[in-house]
Design a protein around this motif. Structure first.
Motif, PDB file in Angstrom:
ATOM      1  N   GLY A   1      31.320  44.649  38.445  1.00  0.00           N
ATOM      2  CA  GLY A   1      31.980  43.620  39.044  1.00  0.00           C
ATOM      3  C   GLY A   1      32.092  42.504  38.212  1.00  0.00           C
ATOM      4  O   GLY A   1      33.058  41.553  38.476  1.00  0.00           O
ATOM      5  N   TYR A   2      31.408  42.539  36.977  1.00  0.00           N
ATOM      6  CA  TYR A   2      31.516  41.694  35.793  1.00  0.00           C
ATOM      7  C   TYR A   2      32.317  41.947  34.751  1.00  0.00           C
ATOM      8  O   TYR A   2      32.302  41.298  33.571  1.00  0.00           O
ATOM      9  CB  TYR A   2      30.136  40.955  35.339  1.00  0.00           C
ATOM     10  CG  TYR A   2      29.338  40.423  36.476  1.00  0.00           C
ATOM     11  CD1 TYR A   2      29.475  39.070  36.517  1.00  0.00           C
ATOM     12  CD2 TYR A   2      28.470  41.084  37.226  1.00  0.00           C
ATOM     13  CE1 TYR A   2      28.665  38.103  37.541  1.00  0.00           C
ATOM     14  CE2 TYR A   2      27.775  40.257  38.038  1.00  0.00           C
ATOM     15  CZ  TYR A   2      27.888  38.961  38.383  1.00  0.00           C
ATOM     16  OH  TYR A   2      27.162  38.228  39.209  1.00  0.00           O
ATOM     17  N   GLY A   3      32.783  43.310  34.903  1.00  0.00           N
ATOM     18  CA  GLY A   3      33.671  43.808  33.466  1.00  0.00           C
ATOM     19  C   GLY A   3      35.175  43.154  33.507  1.00  0.00           C
ATOM     20  O   GLY A   3      35.391  42.154  34.500  1.00  0.00           O
ATOM     21  N   ASP A   4      35.829  43.426  32.415  1.00  0.00           N
ATOM     22  CA  ASP A   4      37.242  42.905  32.305  1.00  0.00           C
ATOM     23  C   ASP A   4      37.919  43.178  33.386  1.00  0.00           C
ATOM     24  O   ASP A   4      38.092  44.393  33.943  1.00  0.00           O
ATOM     25  CB  ASP A   4      37.690  43.185  31.095  1.00  0.00           C
ATOM     26  CG  ASP A   4      38.789  42.529  30.668  1.00  0.00           C
ATOM     27  OD1 ASP A   4      38.863  41.359  30.236  1.00  0.00           O
ATOM     28  OD2 ASP A   4      39.933  43.158  30.647  1.00  0.00           O
ATOM     29  N   ARG A   5      38.775  42.232  33.959  1.00  0.00           N
ATOM     30  CA  ARG A   5      39.723  42.719  35.029  1.00  0.00           C
ATOM     31  C   ARG A   5      40.794  43.657  34.524  1.00  0.00           C
ATOM     32  O   ARG A   5      41.600  44.248  35.561  1.00  0.00           O
ATOM     33  CB  ARG A   5      40.276  41.375  35.362  1.00  0.00           C
ATOM     34  CG  ARG A   5      39.330  40.644  36.454  1.00  0.00           C
ATOM     35  CD  ARG A   5      39.777  39.446  36.956  1.00  0.00           C
ATOM     36  NE  ARG A   5      39.041  38.545  37.774  1.00  0.00           N
ATOM     37  CZ  ARG A   5      39.206  37.437  38.391  1.00  0.00           C
ATOM     38  NH1 ARG A   5      40.039  36.935  38.174  1.00  0.00           N
ATOM     39  NH2 ARG A   5      38.012  36.904  39.317  1.00  0.00           N
ATOM     40  N   GLY A   6      41.116  43.865  33.377  1.00  0.00           N
ATOM     41  CA  GLY A   6      41.917  44.747  33.051  1.00  0.00           C
ATOM     42  C   GLY A   6      41.460  46.290  33.044  1.00  0.00           C
ATOM     43  O   GLY A   6      42.472  47.104  32.570  1.00  0.00           O
TER      44      GLY A   6
END
Length: 745
Positions: A394-399
């Protein structure tokens, strides 16, 4: 050591073309091999002997496809324009499932139209793919094929995202923009430090050869061991920084000798004999610190440590062989292509301002010591608020596919679906023919469902032998939520007659890993400090210097953890380093800039190992210069000022390069890399300025002759490694032996 390194450096300089050809060929062949025969990456979070590991081991025993070695992959479907239950969408889903069934090793494909497969909104669903007899090292490739098989779904405008973050684009962090930015920044610093394009290019070229060689070895090792996905990026970060720094130290000494009139071959030999020893010992401290992670009891951290150490070994080897070879080939041309107005005095006298600073510190050591302690205490104080916890997708890059699938599953099925619990109970009495199911199975399901914070509990599944039962459960909390850990502990506390309960899954595994690491941290820290101090004792034959250096390195670590706490635990700038807030947060401007981020429990220990080794690098180079000056004239105060004056410019340039490299890596989408980038950059900056520029010189002035005191009995048993290369013997032809003896006795 100095004699051995001098002979090695002289040979490399004489046979420069052979050495250069060897390293270029090794880098090219290993890079090509890593591309053609790329090894898989794996974030294996197994913790031998832990409760989660016992649950995972039991799960592999006869529960059918998807629970053994084959594993399971889920594809998240999302239809923004209408329900997944419309006729055209259902037909597209069925065609996609038929395509998936044709993939090798697929044992079962569960439809999203089963019970629990569709979200209440009917717009989000899960296709579950179970494998049997499948090689986990091929999971990334299989996930890619699954992603291609769901094209009929995408053709209708729906999203289809693999929930397992195992697609090649997400599973392995690849080199790219950050490395280029780091190299360009390093080149710019080197141009200002040396003033010539040729000299500036040597450390960069050496580091690139070192990185290419190390990454090639690491990639090929993926066929033999589980290589974490972060291994390549960590190796690049550390290898690029130390590779440039080590070459920088050697090149600075060589140019100084050339400026004093020595012939190029002799200057290379003496450079390798003196600074080469410091490079070997500095690299040795980094390798020792990383190797100590083998004691952490967490396989992922252990592997990450020794694999990262490969890049340091490559950096040391290229520094003591390739750099002398290049210097021998270039001769006086090392100063060619000079830039105007920069680097004029650096080759001989260093930056005069550092000499003035050294003298200023030497005149008022108590004031400098007090001010340094106050500043460092202020930088370290926020570390008390450091918040550890699992760092989920959930904290990863939104891409990335991992972040998108996480958000879709959370929106459709609740936050706990991203970290399901695997509850496995070993039965004391074997169940015959699986029917009738004993009352213990129903009791287990009811007890798990009664745990506070539990959202859903599946039906019990008995294994083929009737010796274990599996229950899949979902809590109400996201994996990074501290309350999820409380649910795990509550389930582990369940007492069911006739069964012994174990809990696995991502949340449980990371909780066990954190507990294991916390228990082993004192051991790892103690071993790193003691071994590093022992190495310094061998290098400088002074117990006072060894102990003081170890303590100073611990001080720089406090500042690093304080910075991590400010940025991530207190949230004062997490958005500024590129972290994306969880989808559950509001999207206001301030919320996107300032939000708290948990830090995985293994990261502080990994940071400690890396930073302790890197900090020792600058300590070795500074102490070498101070000791050489002291052996010349015996005046401790003057030696400290001269040592800081002669190394200040080089150490500052090296630190600036390393900070630039680490800051460049903050741009990576992986949260772990961002955390490391912030911690490493701050620690190196503090270490090279406040600690090496003020605190260490002040303490050395105050300690006086005790800096180099060594008991007679210890002096007699210590080998004379002479990493500084007998500077007086090197430059004047005769060392003041009576002074050296007085110092040691």
């Amino acid at each position: 050591m100095s004699g051995l390194l001098g002979r090695l450096g002289g040979w490399c300089a004489k046979h420069g073309r052979i050495v250069l050809a060897f390293w270029v060929a090794a880098a090219v062949l290993l890079t090509a091999g890593s591309i053609v025969f790329a090894g898989p990456v794996s974030n294996n979070v197994s913790i031998p002997g832990s409760d989660a590991q016992q649950a995972h081991d039991l799960m592999r025993e006869g529960f059918g496809p998807g629970y053994g070695a084959g594993g399971t992959v889920q594809v998240v479907l999302y239809s923004a324009d209408g329900p997944l239950t419309s006729q055209d969408r259902m037909r597209a889903v069925r065609r996609a499932m038929d395509e998936i069934r044709g993939i090798p090793h697929v044992a079962e494909v569960l439809t999203p139209y089963r019970v629990g497969g569709l979200a209440p909104s009917l717009q989000i669903g899960l296709i579950t793919v179970k494998f049997e007899g499948h090689d986990n090292s091929r999971l990334a490739e299989t996930t890619r094929r699954i992603s291609e098989a769901v094209q009929p779904v995408r053709a209708l405008g729906m999203e289809a995202v693999p929930a397992d973050a195992s697609t090649p684009a997400d599973k392995e962090i690849k080199t790219g923009t950050s490395e280029i930015i780091g190299v360009l920044c390093a080149l710019l610093v080197l141009l200002f430090a040396f003033g010539t394009l040729v000299a500036a290019a040597i450390p960069v070229f050496t580091a690139l050869i070192s990185i290419a060689t190390g990454l090639g070895v690491i990639s090929l090792l993926g066929h033999l061991v589980d290589v974490p996905k972060q291994a390549s990026i960590m190796a690049t970060m550390i290898g690029l920084g130390v590779g440039i720094d080590y070459a920088l130290f050697l090149l600075s000494r060589h140019r100084k000798l050339l400026a004093e009139g020595l012939p190029a071959p002799e200057a290379v030999r003496r450079t390798a004999a003196s600074s080469g020893g410091a490079v070997v010992f500095a690299g040795g401290t980094v390798i020792i610190a990383l190797s100590a992670l083998m004691l952490a009891g967490f396989p992922l951290l252990q592997t990450l440590g020794w694999i990262t150490g490969i890049s340091v070994v490559c950096a040391v080897l290229t520094s003591i062989t390739l750099v002398p070879a290049l210097l021998g080939l270039l001769g006086q041309r090392v100063n060619a292509l000079r830039l105007p107005f920069v680097g004029r005095r650096a080759a001989v006298e260093g930056l005069s301002g550092w000499g003035a600073l050294g003298a200023w510190v030497a005149r008022r050591p108590w004031s400098v010591l007090a001010l340094s302690v106050v500043v460092l205490a202020a930088l370290t104080a926020p570390a008390l608020a450091l918040r550890l916890g699992p760092l989920d997708d959930g904290y990863g890059d939104r891409g990335t596919a991992a972040r998108r699938s996480y958000e879709l599953m959370q929106a459709g099925f609740g936050p706990g679906i991203n970290g399901p619990l695997i509850v496995v109970a070993s039965l004391q009495e074997r169940v015959v023919d699986r029917v009738p199911a004993p009352a213990v199975l129903q009791e287990l399901k009811e007890e798990v469902g009664a745990v506070k914070g539990m959202a859903h509990v599946g039906d019990p599944l008995l294994n083929d032998d009737g010796t274990a039962v599996l229950v899949q459960a979902v809590s109400e909390y996201a994996p990074s939520d501290p309350r999820a850990l409380e649910v795990v502990e509550a389930v582990r506390g369940i007492q069911v007659g006739g069964a012994r309960v174990h809990v696995g899954g991502e949340v449980a595994a990371m909780a066990d890993a954190s507990d294991r690491i916390a228990g082993r941290t004192p051991l790892v820290v103690g071993v790193v400090v003691l071994l590093s101090a022992a190495l310094l004792l061998l290098a400088f034959r002074s117990p006072v210097v060894a102990i003081k250096a170890a303590l100073m390195n611990l001080v720089s670590l406090g500042a690093a953890f304080g910075a991590l706490s400010i940025v991530f635990s207190l949230g004062l700038g997490s958005g500024l380093v590129g972290m994306d807030p969880p989808v559950s947060m509001d999207d206001s401007y301030l919320a996107t800039l300032f939000f708290t981020v948990p830090i995985d429990g293994y990261i502080p220990l990994m940071l400690f190992a890396v930073l302790f080794g890197l900090s020792m690098d600058y300590e070795v180079f500074l102490l070498t210069a101070v000791r050489q000056a002291y052996l010349k004239h015996g005046d401790n105060r003057r030696a400290v000022a001269e040592g800081l004056g002669t190394t200040g410019r080089v150490i500052t340039s090296a630190a600036l390069i390393m900070v630039a490299v680490f800051v460049a890596f903050i741009a990576y989408p992986d949260p772990m890399v961002k955390i490391f980038g912030v911690g490493l950059a701050v620690a190196v900056a503090v270490d090279a300025t406040i600690i090496r520029g003020f605190l260490v010189p002040a303490t050395m002035v105050l300690l006086g002759r005790f800096n180099w005191w060594c008991p007679g009995w210890l002096e007699r048993i210590l080998p004379d490694l002479s990493i500084e290369g007998s500077e007086e013997e090197t430059f004047t032809g005769e060392a003041p032996r009576e002074l050296a003896g007085a110092v040691h006795n």
